[in-house]
Design a protein around this motif. Structure first.
Motif, mmCIF file in Angstrom:
data_model
loop_
_atom_site.group_PDB
_atom_site.id
_atom_site.type_symbol
_atom_site.label_atom_id
_atom_site.label_comp_id
_atom_site.label_asym_id
_atom_site.label_seq_id
_atom_site.Cartn_x
_atom_site.Cartn_y
_atom_site.Cartn_z
ATOM 1 N N GLU A 227 23.871 33.204 35.862
ATOM 2 C CA GLU A 227 24.915 32.474 35.147
ATOM 3 C C GLU A 227 26.145 32.324 36.040
ATOM 4 O O GLU A 227 26.350 33.077 36.975
ATOM 5 C CB GLU A 227 25.274 33.201 33.864
ATOM 6 N N ALA A 228 26.946 31.327 35.726
ATOM 7 C CA ALA A 228 28.149 31.054 36.515
ATOM 8 C C ALA A 228 29.191 32.145 36.259
ATOM 9 O O ALA A 228 29.339 32.632 35.143
ATOM 10 C CB ALA A 228 28.709 29.693 36.147
ATOM 11 N N THR A 229 29.894 32.511 37.307
ATOM 12 C CA THR A 229 30.921 33.540 37.184
ATOM 13 C C THR A 229 32.278 32.949 37.520
ATOM 14 O O THR A 229 32.378 31.900 38.152
ATOM 15 C CB THR A 229 30.633 34.714 38.144
ATOM 16 N N CYS A 230 33.320 33.609 37.094
ATOM 17 C CA CYS A 230 34.711 33.265 37.405
ATOM 18 C C CYS A 230 35.109 31.885 36.886
ATOM 19 O O CYS A 230 35.971 31.219 37.469
ATOM 20 C CB CYS A 230 34.981 33.362 38.903
ATOM 21 N N ILE A 231 34.516 31.451 35.800
ATOM 22 C CA ILE A 231 34.838 30.133 35.247
ATOM 23 C C ILE A 231 36.267 30.123 34.694
ATOM 24 O O ILE A 231 37.018 29.159 34.914
ATOM 25 C CB ILE A 231 33.831 29.758 34.138
ATOM 26 N N LYS B 255 34.251 40.128 43.725
ATOM 27 C CA LYS B 255 33.558 41.061 42.827
ATOM 28 C C LYS B 255 32.188 40.521 42.423
ATOM 29 O O LYS B 255 31.204 41.267 42.378
ATOM 30 C CB LYS B 255 34.399 41.318 41.579
ATOM 31 N N ALA B 256 32.120 39.223 42.133
ATOM 32 C CA ALA B 256 30.841 38.624 41.737
ATOM 33 C C ALA B 256 29.838 38.661 42.884
ATOM 34 O O ALA B 256 28.653 38.955 42.675
ATOM 35 C CB ALA B 256 31.064 37.192 41.269
ATOM 36 N N GLN B 257 30.287 38.378 44.110
ATOM 37 C CA GLN B 257 29.387 38.427 45.259
ATOM 38 C C GLN B 257 28.904 39.842 45.524
ATOM 39 O O GLN B 257 27.742 40.065 45.852
ATOM 40 C CB GLN B 257 30.072 37.853 46.493
ATOM 41 N N ALA B 258 29.786 40.819 45.370
ATOM 42 C CA ALA B 258 29.379 42.216 45.561
ATOM 43 C C ALA B 258 28.361 42.624 44.500
ATOM 44 O O ALA B 258 27.384 43.327 44.805
ATOM 45 C CB ALA B 258 30.603 43.125 45.500
ATOM 46 N N ASN C 150 49.405 33.326 42.758
ATOM 47 C CA ASN C 150 48.887 34.399 41.912
ATOM 48 C C ASN C 150 47.508 34.023 41.360
ATOM 49 O O ASN C 150 46.570 34.844 41.363
ATOM 50 C CB ASN C 150 49.864 34.679 40.769
ATOM 51 N N GLU C 151 47.345 32.784 40.902
ATOM 52 C CA GLU C 151 46.066 32.334 40.355
ATOM 53 C C GLU C 151 44.997 32.245 41.443
ATOM 54 O O GLU C 151 43.824 32.569 41.208
ATOM 55 C CB GLU C 151 46.225 30.971 39.664
ATOM 56 N N VAL C 152 45.400 31.812 42.641
ATOM 57 C CA VAL C 152 44.452 31.728 43.753
ATOM 58 C C VAL C 152 43.934 33.116 44.111
ATOM 59 O O VAL C 152 42.726 33.320 44.298
ATOM 60 C CB VAL C 152 45.102 31.048 44.980
ATOM 61 N N SER C 153 44.840 34.084 44.201
ATOM 62 C CA SER C 153 44.410 35.450 44.548
ATOM 63 C C SER C 153 43.528 36.037 43.454
ATOM 64 O O SER C 153 42.536 36.713 43.755
ATOM 65 C CB SER C 153 45.624 36.336 44.804
ATOM 66 N N THR C 154 43.838 35.755 42.189
ATOM 67 C CA THR C 154 43.003 36.240 41.086
ATOM 68 C C THR C 154 41.600 35.644 41.167
ATOM 69 O O THR C 154 40.595 36.345 40.976
ATOM 70 C CB THR C 154 43.637 35.872 39.726
ATOM 71 N N PHE C 155 41.522 34.359 41.487
ATOM 72 C CA PHE C 155 40.218 33.699 41.615
ATOM 73 C C PHE C 155 39.423 34.285 42.773
ATOM 74 O O PHE C 155 38.226 34.573 42.630
ATOM 75 C CB PHE C 155 40.415 32.200 41.803
#
Length: 122
Positions: A47-51, A84-87, A73-78
């Motif tokens: 499934e897609a992550t970080c949507i 995290k998703a790749q790990a 701030n939003e770029v760093s959060t993304f």
């Protein structure tokens, strides 16, 4: 032990193919032998992550005329979410490799070609 299991399987198949009661119970339309290749199907993607993080980032860009400096701030959060998703995906793939899991169709085909099956019917 494995050879004995193979012999028992062959006996069962020959029993099912025999004509004891008139017609055979099992009538195969192809030879009963494994192929040397597997169908090349794509594995299902996760499934897609970080949507949500991506949508927040795009909304910020739209409000600020696509200026990265105002949405840092939003770029760093993304990016944190993507890392995290790749790990997690890497950890999951390593666990499935250790547990056995399913082989990729290309890997299964190379193994089957390395150890070809006899082309005679059982």
């Amino acid at each position: 032990m494995a050879a004995q299991g193979g012999i028992q399987f062959q006996e069962k198949v020959s029993r099912l193919l025999s004509r004891q009661n008139g017609k055979p119970v099992l009538k195969p339309n192809r030879t009963l032998a494994l192929r040397d290749a597997v169908a090349n199907r794509k594995l299902k993607k996760g499934e897609a992550t970080c949507i949500t993080e991506m949508s927040v980032l795009m909304a910020c860009w739209k409000q600020n005329n696509f200026v990265d400096g105002q949405c840092s701030n939003e770029v760093s959060t993304f990016y944190i979410c993507v890392e995290k998703a790749q790990a997690a995906m890497k950890n999951k793939s390593e666990q499935t490799k250790m547990q056995g899991g399913r082989l990729h169709p290309k890997q299964a085909t190379t193994l089957l070609k390395r150890f070809p099956n006899l082309r005679t019917e059982i």
